[in-house]
Each structure stands twice: as C-alpha cells, then as structure tokens.
Motif scaffolding. Structure first.
Motif, PDB file in Angstrom:
ATOM      1  N   ASN A 113       0.812  -1.225   0.000  1.00 52.46           N
ATOM      2  CA  ASN A 113       0.000   0.000   0.000  1.00 52.46           C
ATOM      3  C   ASN A 113       0.846   1.277   0.000  1.00 52.46           C
ATOM      4  O   ASN A 113       0.525   2.250   0.658  1.00 52.46           O
ATOM      5  CB  ASN A 113      -0.965   0.002   1.185  1.00 52.46           C
ATOM      6  N   GLY A 114       1.970   1.242  -0.723  1.00 51.18           N
ATOM      7  CA  GLY A 114       2.777   2.446  -0.901  1.00 51.18           C
ATOM      8  C   GLY A 114       3.773   2.766   0.182  1.00 51.18           C
ATOM      9  O   GLY A 114       4.407   3.815   0.158  1.00 51.18           O
ATOM     10  N   SER A 115       3.944   1.867   1.179  1.00 52.68           N
ATOM     11  CA  SER A 115       4.931   2.115   2.226  1.00 52.68           C
ATOM     12  C   SER A 115       5.600   0.810   2.636  1.00 52.68           C
ATOM     13  O   SER A 115       5.076  -0.272   2.382  1.00 52.68           O
ATOM     14  CB  SER A 115       4.279   2.779   3.450  1.00 52.68           C
ATOM     15  N   ALA A 116       6.758   0.962   3.250  1.00 50.75           N
ATOM     16  CA  ALA A 116       7.487  -0.202   3.755  1.00 50.75           C
ATOM     17  C   ALA A 116       8.095   0.135   5.106  1.00 50.75           C
ATOM     18  O   ALA A 116       8.650   1.222   5.289  1.00 50.75           O
ATOM     19  CB  ALA A 116       8.597  -0.612   2.789  1.00 50.75           C
ATOM     20  N   PRO A 117       8.008  -0.783   6.066  1.00 50.42           N
ATOM     21  CA  PRO A 117       8.704  -0.590   7.336  1.00 50.42           C
ATOM     22  C   PRO A 117      10.210  -0.794   7.153  1.00 50.42           C
ATOM     23  O   PRO A 117      10.628  -1.729   6.472  1.00 50.42           O
ATOM     24  CB  PRO A 117       8.133  -1.689   8.242  1.00 50.42           C
ATOM     25  N   VAL A 118      11.000   0.086   7.750  1.00 51.86           N
ATOM     26  CA  VAL A 118      12.461  -0.036   7.770  1.00 51.86           C
ATOM     27  C   VAL A 118      12.945   0.309   9.175  1.00 51.86           C
ATOM     28  O   VAL A 118      12.291   1.052   9.904  1.00 51.86           O
ATOM     29  CB  VAL A 118      13.147   0.883   6.728  1.00 51.86           C
ATOM     30  N   SER A 119      14.084  -0.252   9.542  1.00 56.87           N
ATOM     31  CA  SER A 119      14.598   0.040  10.879  1.00 56.87           C
ATOM     32  C   SER A 119      16.017   0.597  10.814  1.00 56.87           C
ATOM     33  O   SER A 119      16.755   0.378   9.854  1.00 56.87           O
ATOM     34  CB  SER A 119      14.575  -1.218  11.759  1.00 56.87           C
ATOM     35  N   ILE A 120      16.347   1.335  11.859  1.00 60.03           N
ATOM     36  CA  ILE A 120      17.691   1.874  12.049  1.00 60.03           C
ATOM     37  C   ILE A 120      18.192   1.419  13.417  1.00 60.03           C
ATOM     38  O   ILE A 120      17.407   0.973  14.258  1.00 60.03           O
ATOM     39  CB  ILE A 120      17.710   3.420  11.978  1.00 60.03           C
ATOM     40  N   GLU A 121      19.481   1.549  13.640  1.00 59.21           N
ATOM     41  CA  GLU A 121      20.056   1.266  14.955  1.00 59.21           C
ATOM     42  C   GLU A 121      20.226   2.585  15.687  1.00 59.21           C
ATOM     43  O   GLU A 121      20.947   3.475  15.228  1.00 59.21           O
ATOM     44  CB  GLU A 121      21.395   0.552  14.811  1.00 59.21           C
ATOM     45  N   ASP A 122      19.540   2.715  16.810  1.00 55.67           N
ATOM     46  CA  ASP A 122      19.629   3.910  17.642  1.00 55.67           C
ATOM     47  C   ASP A 122      20.518   3.583  18.849  1.00 55.67           C
ATOM     48  O   ASP A 122      20.283   2.582  19.534  1.00 55.67           O
ATOM     49  CB  ASP A 122      18.226   4.324  18.103  1.00 55.67           C
ATOM     50  N   LYS A 123      21.528   4.398  19.118  1.00 55.54           N
ATOM     51  CA  LYS A 123      22.482   4.103  20.190  1.00 55.54           C
ATOM     52  C   LYS A 123      21.819   4.000  21.556  1.00 55.54           C
ATOM     53  O   LYS A 123      22.232   3.204  22.385  1.00 55.54           O
ATOM     54  CB  LYS A 123      23.592   5.159  20.222  1.00 55.54           C
ATOM     55  N   GLU A 124      20.791   4.788  21.794  1.00 52.38           N
ATOM     56  CA  GLU A 124      20.137   4.788  23.102  1.00 52.38           C
ATOM     57  C   GLU A 124      19.016   3.767  23.212  1.00 52.38           C
ATOM     58  O   GLU A 124      18.786   3.203  24.272  1.00 52.38           O
ATOM     59  CB  GLU A 124      19.584   6.179  23.408  1.00 52.38           C
ATOM     60  N   ASN A 125      18.301   3.534  22.101  1.00 54.74           N
ATOM     61  CA  ASN A 125      17.089   2.717  22.160  1.00 54.74           C
ATOM     62  C   ASN A 125      17.147   1.412  21.379  1.00 54.74           C
ATOM     63  O   ASN A 125      16.165   0.687  21.306  1.00 54.74           O
ATOM     64  CB  ASN A 125      15.900   3.549  21.658  1.00 54.74           C
ATOM     65  N   GLY A 126      18.262   1.100  20.764  1.00 52.82           N
ATOM     66  CA  GLY A 126      18.364  -0.128  19.976  1.00 52.82           C
ATOM     67  C   GLY A 126      17.724   0.041  18.603  1.00 52.82           C
ATOM     68  O   GLY A 126      17.717   1.126  18.033  1.00 52.82           O
ATOM     69  N   GLU A 127      17.159  -1.033  18.097  1.00 52.87           N
ATOM     70  CA  GLU A 127      16.552  -1.013  16.758  1.00 52.87           C
ATOM     71  C   GLU A 127      15.192  -0.320  16.805  1.00 52.87           C
ATOM     72  O   GLU A 127      14.321  -0.695  17.596  1.00 52.87           O
ATOM     73  CB  GLU A 127      16.388  -2.447  16.241  1.00 52.87           C
ATOM     74  N   LEU A 128      15.027   0.705  15.974  1.00 55.37           N
ATOM     75  CA  LEU A 128      13.770   1.446  15.894  1.00 55.37           C
ATOM     76  C   LEU A 128      13.232   1.390  14.470  1.00 55.37           C
ATOM     77  O   LEU A 128      13.988   1.530  13.511  1.00 55.37           O
ATOM     78  CB  LEU A 128      13.962   2.905  16.312  1.00 55.37           C
ATOM     79  N   TRP A 129      11.910   1.237  14.353  1.00 55.90           N
ATOM     80  CA  TRP A 129      11.242   1.100  13.057  1.00 55.90           C
ATOM     81  C   TRP A 129      10.459   2.348  12.699  1.00 55.90           C
ATOM     82  O   TRP A 129       9.883   3.011  13.559  1.00 55.90           O
ATOM     83  CB  TRP A 129      10.275  -0.073  13.100  1.00 55.90           C
ATOM     84  N   GLY A 130      10.449   2.639  11.409  1.00 56.65           N
ATOM     85  CA  GLY A 130       9.628   3.695  10.834  1.00 56.65           C
ATOM     86  C   GLY A 130       9.141   3.234   9.474  1.00 56.65           C
ATOM     87  O   GLY A 130       9.267   2.046   9.132  1.00 56.65           O
ATOM     88  N   TYR A 131       8.603   4.156   8.669  1.00 60.51           N
ATOM     89  CA  TYR A 131       8.040   3.815   7.362  1.00 60.51           C
ATOM     90  C   TYR A 131       8.562   4.753   6.290  1.00 60.51           C
ATOM     91  O   TYR A 131       8.696   5.958   6.523  1.00 60.51           O
ATOM     92  CB  TYR A 131       6.507   3.908   7.410  1.00 60.51           C
ATOM     93  N   ILE A 132       8.851   4.171   5.122  1.00 60.94           N
ATOM     94  CA  ILE A 132       9.260   4.973   3.977  1.00 60.94           C
ATOM     95  C   ILE A 132       8.214   4.871   2.879  1.00 60.94           C
ATOM     96  O   ILE A 132       7.427   3.920   2.838  1.00 60.94           O
ATOM     97  CB  ILE A 132      10.633   4.526   3.417  1.00 60.94           C
ATOM     98  N   ASP A 133       8.223   5.866   1.981  1.00 61.39           N
ATOM     99  CA  ASP A 133       7.350   5.821   0.811  1.00 61.39           C
ATOM    100  C   ASP A 133       8.107   5.202  -0.359  1.00 61.39           C
ATOM    101  O   ASP A 133       9.259   4.767  -0.205  1.00 61.39           O
ATOM    102  CB  ASP A 133       6.804   7.211   0.464  1.00 61.39           C
ATOM    103  N   VAL A 134       7.508   5.158  -1.523  1.00 55.86           N
ATOM    104  CA  VAL A 134       8.113   4.515  -2.691  1.00 55.86           C
ATOM    105  C   VAL A 134       9.325   5.266  -3.234  1.00 55.86           C
ATOM    106  O   VAL A 134      10.013   4.762  -4.106  1.00 55.86           O
ATOM    107  CB  VAL A 134       7.083   4.288  -3.823  1.00 55.86           C
ATOM    108  N   PHE A 135       9.608   6.434  -2.685  1.00 54.93           N
ATOM    109  CA  PHE A 135      10.794   7.199  -3.079  1.00 54.93           C
ATOM    110  C   PHE A 135      11.912   7.080  -2.043  1.00 54.93           C
ATOM    111  O   PHE A 135      12.971   7.663  -2.202  1.00 54.93           O
ATOM    112  CB  PHE A 135      10.434   8.670  -3.298  1.00 54.93           C
ATOM    113  N   GLY A 136      11.665   6.333  -0.970  1.00 56.93           N
ATOM    114  CA  GLY A 136      12.668   6.148   0.076  1.00 56.93           C
ATOM    115  C   GLY A 136      12.684   7.231   1.126  1.00 56.93           C
ATOM    116  O   GLY A 136      13.575   7.284   1.963  1.00 56.93           O
TER     117      GLY A 136
END
Length: 86
Positions: free
Chosen positions: A44-67
C-alpha cells in the motif's frame, strides 16, 4: 542477493556492506542502498524499515516509494499498513 519479494518491489541487501535498497521486478534499483538495519515488504505504498539507535536499539519507521520517511523511526516493531492500520 534478493531477500524478499513484494508485488512490485524487492528489497535487497548489499553483500559488501549489508546496506538495504529496493528494486523493481525488472531489477532496476529504485531506492538506493541506505543504512537501514532491516526492512519489510512494500504494501500500500509504504514499507517498514529500521535503524540502529544508540540509546534505544533497533527502531522502526516507514518509507514511501521514493525512500523518504513518512513516519520516522521510533517504534520497537512495525508491520505493514492494512486499511490504514499497522
């Protein structure tokens, strides 16, 4: 290597530095390699992606079809949106 298949995009991880990008069914890179830790399929036009946050560990957000982030990483987990709910 192709990690997962979506109805219109694949997410791929670089064998060299493990960065993640997305390509279309024809093999064209559509979203260049980023420093995401993990990713899930586009739906539906988005994808979950995660980053590594030094304080909180792995955190997830969402990107659109352009990144671009439509929801910046702040969740401990994320699923695809279905009928407006993730």
């Amino acid at each position: 290597c192709i990690s997962h298949v979506d109805d219109w995009r694949h997410f791929i991880r670089s064998n060299k530095d493990y960065k993640i990008g997305f390509m279309d069914k024809t093999g064209n890179l559509k979203i260049g390699y980023k420093n995401w830790v993990n990713a899930k399929l586009f739906r539906n036009g988005s994808a979950p992606v995660s980053i590594e946050d030094k304080e909180n560990g792995e955190l997830w957000g969402y990107i659109d079809v352009f990144g671009k982030y439509i929801i910046k990483p702040k969740y401990t987990d994320a699923e695809n949106f279905e009928k407006g709910i993730a």
